[in-house]
Scaffold this motif. Sequence first.
Motif, PDB file in Angstrom:
ATOM      1  N   SER A  36       0.813  -1.226   0.000  1.00 25.48           N
ATOM      2  CA  SER A  36       0.000   0.000   0.000  1.00 25.48           C
ATOM      3  C   SER A  36       0.840   1.266   0.000  1.00 25.48           C
ATOM      4  O   SER A  36       0.334   2.352  -0.284  1.00 25.48           O
ATOM      5  N   GLY A  37       2.144   1.123   0.326  1.00 24.49           N
ATOM      6  CA  GLY A  37       3.008   2.291   0.382  1.00 24.49           C
ATOM      7  C   GLY A  37       2.854   3.100   1.655  1.00 24.49           C
ATOM      8  O   GLY A  37       3.368   4.208   1.752  1.00 24.49           O
ATOM      9  N   LYS A  38       2.159   2.546   2.651  1.00 21.42           N
ATOM     10  CA  LYS A  38       1.924   3.266   3.902  1.00 21.42           C
ATOM     11  C   LYS A  38       2.941   2.846   4.957  1.00 21.42           C
ATOM     12  O   LYS A  38       3.360   1.692   5.004  1.00 21.42           O
ATOM     13  N   ASP A  39       3.292   3.795   5.805  1.00 16.32           N
ATOM     14  CA  ASP A  39       4.246   3.532   6.879  1.00 16.32           C
ATOM     15  C   ASP A  39       3.500   3.523   8.211  1.00 16.32           C
ATOM     16  O   ASP A  39       2.910   4.520   8.613  1.00 16.32           O
ATOM     17  N   TYR A  40       3.522   2.375   8.882  1.00 20.59           N
ATOM     18  CA  TYR A  40       2.836   2.220  10.164  1.00 20.59           C
ATOM     19  C   TYR A  40       3.832   2.081  11.316  1.00 20.59           C
ATOM     20  O   TYR A  40       3.489   1.554  12.373  1.00 20.59           O
ATOM     21  N   GLU A  41       5.037   2.540  11.114  1.00 17.89           N
ATOM     22  CA  GLU A  41       6.083   2.349  12.112  1.00 17.89           C
ATOM     23  C   GLU A  41       5.687   2.911  13.479  1.00 17.89           C
ATOM     24  O   GLU A  41       6.034   2.354  14.518  1.00 17.89           O
ATOM     25  N   HIS A  42       4.950   4.025  13.479  1.00 17.54           N
ATOM     26  CA  HIS A  42       4.586   4.672  14.748  1.00 17.54           C
ATOM     27  C   HIS A  42       3.684   3.805  15.624  1.00 17.54           C
ATOM     28  O   HIS A  42       3.579   4.025  16.826  1.00 17.54           O
ATOM     29  N   ARG A  43       3.048   2.795  15.022  1.00 20.42           N
ATOM     30  CA  ARG A  43       2.134   1.964  15.792  1.00 20.42           C
ATOM     31  C   ARG A  43       2.855   1.039  16.769  1.00 20.42           C
ATOM     32  O   ARG A  43       2.242   0.521  17.698  1.00 20.42           O
ATOM     33  N   ARG A  44       4.140   0.814  16.538  1.00 17.77           N
ATOM     34  CA  ARG A  44       4.883  -0.036  17.476  1.00 17.77           C
ATOM     35  C   ARG A  44       4.809   0.545  18.889  1.00 17.77           C
ATOM     36  O   ARG A  44       4.649  -0.186  19.868  1.00 17.77           O
ATOM     37  N   GLN A  45       4.927   1.851  18.978  1.00 23.04           N
ATOM     38  CA  GLN A  45       4.888   2.485  20.287  1.00 23.04           C
ATOM     39  C   GLN A  45       3.515   2.372  20.927  1.00 23.04           C
ATOM     40  O   GLN A  45       3.393   2.374  22.156  1.00 23.04           O
ATOM     41  N   TRP A  46       2.469   2.259  20.106  1.00 27.79           N
ATOM     42  CA  TRP A  46       1.130   2.045  20.656  1.00 27.79           C
ATOM     43  C   TRP A  46       1.112   0.791  21.535  1.00 27.79           C
ATOM     44  O   TRP A  46       0.518   0.795  22.611  1.00 27.79           O
ATOM     45  N   GLU A 150      -7.799   1.833  17.574  1.00 30.20           N
ATOM     46  CA  GLU A 150      -6.898   2.900  17.133  1.00 30.20           C
ATOM     47  C   GLU A 150      -6.492   2.718  15.676  1.00 30.20           C
ATOM     48  O   GLU A 150      -6.437   3.685  14.902  1.00 30.20           O
ATOM     49  N   ALA A 151      -6.195   1.469  15.283  1.00 34.93           N
ATOM     50  CA  ALA A 151      -5.782   1.206  13.898  1.00 34.93           C
ATOM     51  C   ALA A 151      -6.931   1.433  12.929  1.00 34.93           C
ATOM     52  O   ALA A 151      -6.747   2.047  11.864  1.00 34.93           O
ATOM     53  N   ASN A 152      -8.129   0.953  13.263  1.00 37.36           N
ATOM     54  CA  ASN A 152      -9.281   1.156  12.381  1.00 37.36           C
ATOM     55  C   ASN A 152      -9.639   2.626  12.268  1.00 37.36           C
ATOM     56  O   ASN A 152     -10.041   3.106  11.195  1.00 37.36           O
ATOM     57  N   LYS A 153      -9.494   3.353  13.356  1.00 33.74           N
ATOM     58  CA  LYS A 153      -9.755   4.789  13.323  1.00 33.74           C
ATOM     59  C   LYS A 153      -8.768   5.485  12.398  1.00 33.74           C
ATOM     60  O   LYS A 153      -9.151   6.356  11.593  1.00 33.74           O
ATOM     61  N   GLU A 154      -7.504   5.130  12.498  1.00 32.88           N
ATOM     62  CA  GLU A 154      -6.487   5.746  11.648  1.00 32.88           C
ATOM     63  C   GLU A 154      -6.686   5.361  10.184  1.00 32.88           C
ATOM     64  O   GLU A 154      -6.481   6.182   9.280  1.00 32.88           O
ATOM     65  N   ASP A 155      -7.097   4.097   9.933  1.00 34.89           N
ATOM     66  CA  ASP A 155      -7.297   3.623   8.565  1.00 34.89           C
ATOM     67  C   ASP A 155      -8.639   4.029   7.985  1.00 34.89           C
ATOM     68  O   ASP A 155      -8.885   3.840   6.781  1.00 34.89           O
ATOM     69  N   GLY A 156      -9.530   4.561   8.838  1.00 30.55           N
ATOM     70  CA  GLY A 156     -10.848   4.976   8.363  1.00 30.55           C
ATOM     71  C   GLY A 156     -11.696   3.802   7.905  1.00 30.55           C
ATOM     72  O   GLY A 156     -12.379   3.876   6.872  1.00 30.55           O
ATOM     73  N   CYS A 157     -11.645   2.701   8.650  1.00 35.84           N
ATOM     74  CA  CYS A 157     -12.404   1.509   8.254  1.00 35.84           C
ATOM     75  C   CYS A 157     -12.984   0.835   9.488  1.00 35.84           C
ATOM     76  O   CYS A 157     -12.703   1.216  10.625  1.00 35.84           O
ATOM     77  N   ARG A 158     -13.800  -0.194   9.237  1.00 38.72           N
ATOM     78  CA  ARG A 158     -14.373  -1.005  10.304  1.00 38.72           C
ATOM     79  C   ARG A 158     -14.044  -2.467  10.048  1.00 38.72           C
ATOM     80  O   ARG A 158     -13.508  -2.825   9.016  1.00 38.72           O
ATOM     81  N   GLY A 159     -14.408  -3.305  11.014  1.00 45.23           N
ATOM     82  CA  GLY A 159     -14.221  -4.738  10.831  1.00 45.23           C
ATOM     83  C   GLY A 159     -13.073  -5.287  11.647  1.00 45.23           C
ATOM     84  O   GLY A 159     -12.446  -4.588  12.442  1.00 45.23           O
ATOM     85  N   ARG A 160     -12.802  -6.567  11.422  1.00 46.83           N
ATOM     86  CA  ARG A 160     -11.789  -7.263  12.213  1.00 46.83           C
ATOM     87  C   ARG A 160     -10.394  -6.772  11.864  1.00 46.83           C
ATOM     88  O   ARG A 160     -10.049  -6.578  10.699  1.00 46.83           O
ATOM     89  N   PHE A 161      -9.593  -6.586  12.899  1.00 47.50           N
ATOM     90  CA  PHE A 161      -8.196  -6.199  12.710  1.00 47.50           C
ATOM     91  C   PHE A 161      -7.277  -7.379  13.004  1.00 47.50           C
ATOM     92  O   PHE A 161      -6.229  -7.530  12.388  1.00 47.50           O
ATOM     93  N   TRP A 162      -7.689  -8.248  13.955  1.00 51.28           N
ATOM     94  CA  TRP A 162      -6.898  -9.423  14.313  1.00 51.28           C
ATOM     95  C   TRP A 162      -7.483 -10.650  13.635  1.00 51.28           C
ATOM     96  O   TRP A 162      -8.695 -10.748  13.441  1.00 51.28           O
ATOM     97  N   GLU A 163      -6.633 -11.615  13.289  1.00 50.59           N
ATOM     98  CA  GLU A 163      -7.101 -12.799  12.567  1.00 50.59           C
ATOM     99  C   GLU A 163      -7.943 -13.711  13.455  1.00 50.59           C
ATOM    100  O   GLU A 163      -8.645 -14.588  12.964  1.00 50.59           O
ATOM    101  N   GLY A 164      -7.886 -13.524  14.747  1.00 54.95           N
ATOM    102  CA  GLY A 164      -8.663 -14.332  15.683  1.00 54.95           C
ATOM    103  C   GLY A 164      -8.222 -14.016  17.096  1.00 54.95           C
ATOM    104  O   GLY A 164      -7.517 -13.040  17.344  1.00 54.95           O
ATOM    105  N   ARG A 165      -8.659 -14.825  18.031  1.00 60.83           N
ATOM    106  CA  ARG A 165      -8.225 -14.635  19.415  1.00 60.83           C
ATOM    107  C   ARG A 165      -6.727 -14.887  19.520  1.00 60.83           C
ATOM    108  O   ARG A 165      -6.147 -15.607  18.702  1.00 60.83           O
TER     109      ARG A 165
END
Length: 325
Positions: A36-46, A150-165
Amino acid sequence: MTRARSNLIDPGTTPYYHCMARCVRRAYLCGYDAFSGKDYEHRRQWVVDRLRELVTIFSIEVCAYAVMSNHYHVVLHINSQPARDWDLDDILNRWTQLFTGPLLVQRYLAGQTLSSSELSRVKEFAEEYRQRLQDISWFMRCLNEHLAREANKEDGCRGRFWEGRFKSQALLDEAALLTCMAYVDLNPIRAKMAKTPEHSEHTSIKERIDQTRNTATKKQPCLLKPFRSQGQNPDTALPYFMTDYLQLVDWSGRAVREDKRGFIPSDTPPILERLMIDPDEWLKTMRWNQRFYRAAGRLKAMKAYAQQTGQLWIQGMGSSGRIYT
């Protein structure tokens, strides 16, 4: 076969657990996504910041962690003693840092007068929260739900972020704990994201090294469960000395490099000898997830765990018998 979480996490069996959560499909937790060409490096600190917050609320300690591109690892210790000592206000104040709580709890914390039956119900809530605040499932829920929002808010989307428990492994003894912590701390090196532990960003080992390098404090990080040291109560510390652990991780990291795979230095770390761990099998066990699944430990401990969970065999028994002689 899928098993109930209550059968997999039992503080009576062991207080130490290795947990891992992975993002769904092509989602990126952290790092640079070439697709996607996006940099999510800052999320590590989250992840680190949320862990730091949760350990001040829960009666659970972090022994090791590593934040990777689309997943993270964390080794947790259930420390039930503080939770037993919390009074009513302690519990409710901790819980309401995470959740609003029922109206009765809100009224109690606001100092309103409650009837005896209402106060009794508040105490029931508190006892339920006391158990949750020493529960790894609730700890991981509060971690993963926060990160997903936080990730869905930043990405402007809804739905599952983790593949499962989240996935969990019971660490049944000191040998398994040591092996797993080293595996977690070496994740960035194995993924060629760093060359040395002291340059492995967003890992527990780098945090420990940075803190001990601080000439002003020389203290172990407040986020992490401390190693045994002079004057440290052994009942509240990890059962190793930090110098031994750093030597072990550095040695393991060198040994599993492509140009040195299988090479065993003559100065094998003393901690391996003390725990009677076979060095050849130790190197193979740096491929941790290929050897263990639900639990890890010496063969006797794994057999007892299998029997307790109603199984005749669990993955890793053969490896356990070879590495932990």
